[in-house]
Design a protein around this motif. Sequence first.
Motif, PDB file in Angstrom:
ATOM      1  N   THR A 138      -1.398   1.553   8.631  1.00 61.66           N
ATOM      2  CA  THR A 138      -0.734   2.650   9.346  1.00 61.66           C
ATOM      3  C   THR A 138      -1.764   3.548  10.019  1.00 61.66           C
ATOM      4  O   THR A 138      -1.614   3.948  11.179  1.00 61.66           O
ATOM      5  N   SER A 158       9.511   2.793   7.364  1.00 55.76           N
ATOM      6  CA  SER A 158       9.176   3.052   5.963  1.00 55.76           C
ATOM      7  C   SER A 158      10.301   2.509   5.077  1.00 55.76           C
ATOM      8  O   SER A 158      10.861   1.456   5.370  1.00 55.76           O
ATOM      9  N   CYS A 162      10.508   5.276  -0.869  1.00 61.99           N
ATOM     10  CA  CYS A 162       9.065   5.542  -0.961  1.00 61.99           C
ATOM     11  C   CYS A 162       8.765   6.708  -1.904  1.00 61.99           C
ATOM     12  O   CYS A 162       7.597   6.954  -2.219  1.00 61.99           O
ATOM     13  N   LYS A 214       3.884   2.780   0.544  1.00 57.38           N
ATOM     14  CA  LYS A 214       4.684   3.202   1.690  1.00 57.38           C
ATOM     15  C   LYS A 214       4.808   4.724   1.721  1.00 57.38           C
ATOM     16  O   LYS A 214       4.864   5.334   2.802  1.00 57.38           O
ATOM     17  N   GLU A 218       3.505   7.471   4.788  1.00 56.88           N
ATOM     18  CA  GLU A 218       4.240   8.587   5.392  1.00 56.88           C
ATOM     19  C   GLU A 218       3.365   9.828   5.495  1.00 56.88           C
ATOM     20  O   GLU A 218       3.523  10.635   6.417  1.00 56.88           O
ATOM     21  N   VAL A 232       9.549   8.607  11.806  1.00 54.95           N
ATOM     22  CA  VAL A 232       9.545   7.912  10.519  1.00 54.95           C
ATOM     23  C   VAL A 232      10.970   7.443  10.255  1.00 54.95           C
ATOM     24  O   VAL A 232      11.901   8.259  10.163  1.00 54.95           O
ATOM     25  N   ARG A 234      13.439   5.282   7.794  1.00 57.24           N
ATOM     26  CA  ARG A 234      13.534   4.755   6.427  1.00 57.24           C
ATOM     27  C   ARG A 234      14.830   3.972   6.213  1.00 57.24           C
ATOM     28  O   ARG A 234      15.882   4.565   5.967  1.00 57.24           O
TER      29      ARG A 234
END
Length: 495
Positions: A138, A158, A162, A214, A218, A232, A234
Motif C-alpha cells: 500500500t 480494505s 480490519c 489490512k 488503512e 478507503v 471496505r
Amino acid sequence: MVSRQQQCTGIPAVFAGADVFITGGTGFMGKVLIEKLLRSCPKLGTVFVLMRGKRGKSLEERLKQITDGELFAVLKRENGAALAKICPIEGDCTELNLGMSNGTVERLRNVQFVFHAAASVRFDDPLKDAILTNTRSTRELLEWAKTLEKLKAVVHISTTYCNPELLHVEEKIYPPKMDWKEAIRLAETFDRATLEMFKEKLTQFAPNTYTYTKGLAEQICEEYRHEIPLVVFRPSIVTNAESEPLSGWVDNFNGPIGLLLGCASGVVRTGLVDLKNRINCIPVDVSIKAIIVAAWKRASIDGAGALPVYNSAAAPEKTINYGMMLYDGKALFDRVPLSNVLWAPGGTATTNKYLFYFAFFFAQIVPALLIDTLLRITSHKPFMLKLIRKIFDAQVSLRYFMNNEWFFVNNNFKQLQEVLQDDDKSAFSTSYFLHGMMEYYKRAILGGRRYLMKESDETIPAALKKYKRLLVLDVSVKILVGLLFMYWLYNRYSK
C-alpha cells in the motif's frame, strides 16, 4: 446556485479516455472490476493490470486464461474488441516499487484511476509475508501514485473486518494498533521465524495476520490523504454475483458458498459456529459497482483532502443468521442438489470447541478413514482425510468470526446510490436482493453448481433421484444403528 454534484458528468464520461491501473486483477474482485469497467465504460482508455508470471506462464497467457473464462462471455458478445484494452504489466506487490521497472513506470505516467485490490487473504500467512503483501504494498502504491500528474482517484480496497475486536464499526479510520512504519521496518529486518516468535505480542493477539495487516494499510491511507485523492473501500464477506454479468457467478469457495456446498455434498457434518449469529455478505457485482461509483465521486464531487470511507456491508434487514442460512439451504438442496454427493446433508453445530472436537472425530474423521481405506483396497488414491483436515483447519481459523456478530454502519455506502445521476442508475445501481434473500441464495447455490462444481443444470433431474436415494439410505442407517444400540442395551441390562 448549481451544486458541484449537479455540474459533474456521468460515470462513463468521467472514465472516457482514462487509463486505469489495477492491482489484484487476477483475483475474485479484480476480475469482476475489469469486466464491469470495460462493459459499462465503453470509451475507457487502457486498463493496466499488475501481474506476475506464474508456473512458467507468460503474462499474456495468464491474461488469456482469465478472459477465456465464463465471466467475460457477456462482454465478448456485446463488445469483444474491448478486451484489447487490457494490458498486463510485469510486477509484484511484495516487492519495492511494486516490482515495476523504470520503463514500466514511464509507461504508466498518464494513469488517472488506481484500484488497489491486491492482498493475501490467507488467515495463516506468516506475519512477515502479510506485512510485505498487505501493508508495504500500500505504501509503495501510494508513493508511486504521488508521481501521477493526471491522477483523479485511488481506491484502496480494505475489509470491514480490519478492526475485528470492534463489533460496531463506523465508516472512519480507527486509531492504530502499531506504527505502520515500524511494522514494515520489522518485516524488512527480521526473518519469518523471528517475527513469528513475537507475533502475538506485536499484533496484540489479533485473530489473524490478514485483518491485522489490512488495518495497518488503512493507517497509511490516513497519512497520505492530503497528498492523493484517496478512497478507503471496505467490503464485508464478498460472495456470488447477484445479477452481473452472470447470475450466481463465483470462482472460489470462500464465504457462505463454501459452507453451503460443503453441507450440500454431505462432506461438512459438524460446525464450530453460533447459529444465532448473523453473517454479513455482499454480492461481488454490488461491491464492484460501488467501488466504481466511489472512484467517480472522489474524482467529481469530493473536496481536496477528504478521505471517504465506505463500509460495503449489508444492512441488518439484509442479513440472516447461520441457522437460518443452513436451514433454508437444506430446503434449497432438496430442489437443486449437487450431482457429486457423498452422503445426505445433515450434521450438528456447537460453540463448544470440545464438543466440536468430539463430534468432528466421530462424524468426519472416522468416516474419512473408512473411505480412504476402501479407496486403497480398490487401488484408488485416498483423499478424504486430507480434505477433512482442510475443513478442520478452516473451521478453527474462522472460529472467531463465526462466533461473533458485527454491526457495520454503512451510511456512506448507501449514499452512493443517492448520488448517481439518472443515466447511470441502470448500469451502476447498488441496490440488491431485489427479489428476496432466499432467491439470491438459490442463485448462489446454482452458481456454485455451475461455476465451481462444473455441473450443468441438465444434471439436476438425475441429481434429484440420487439425492432421494441417499435420504432413504441415511434414514435407514440411522434406524439400524438405533435398533442395534437398543438391542445392546437390552442384552446388557436385562439380566
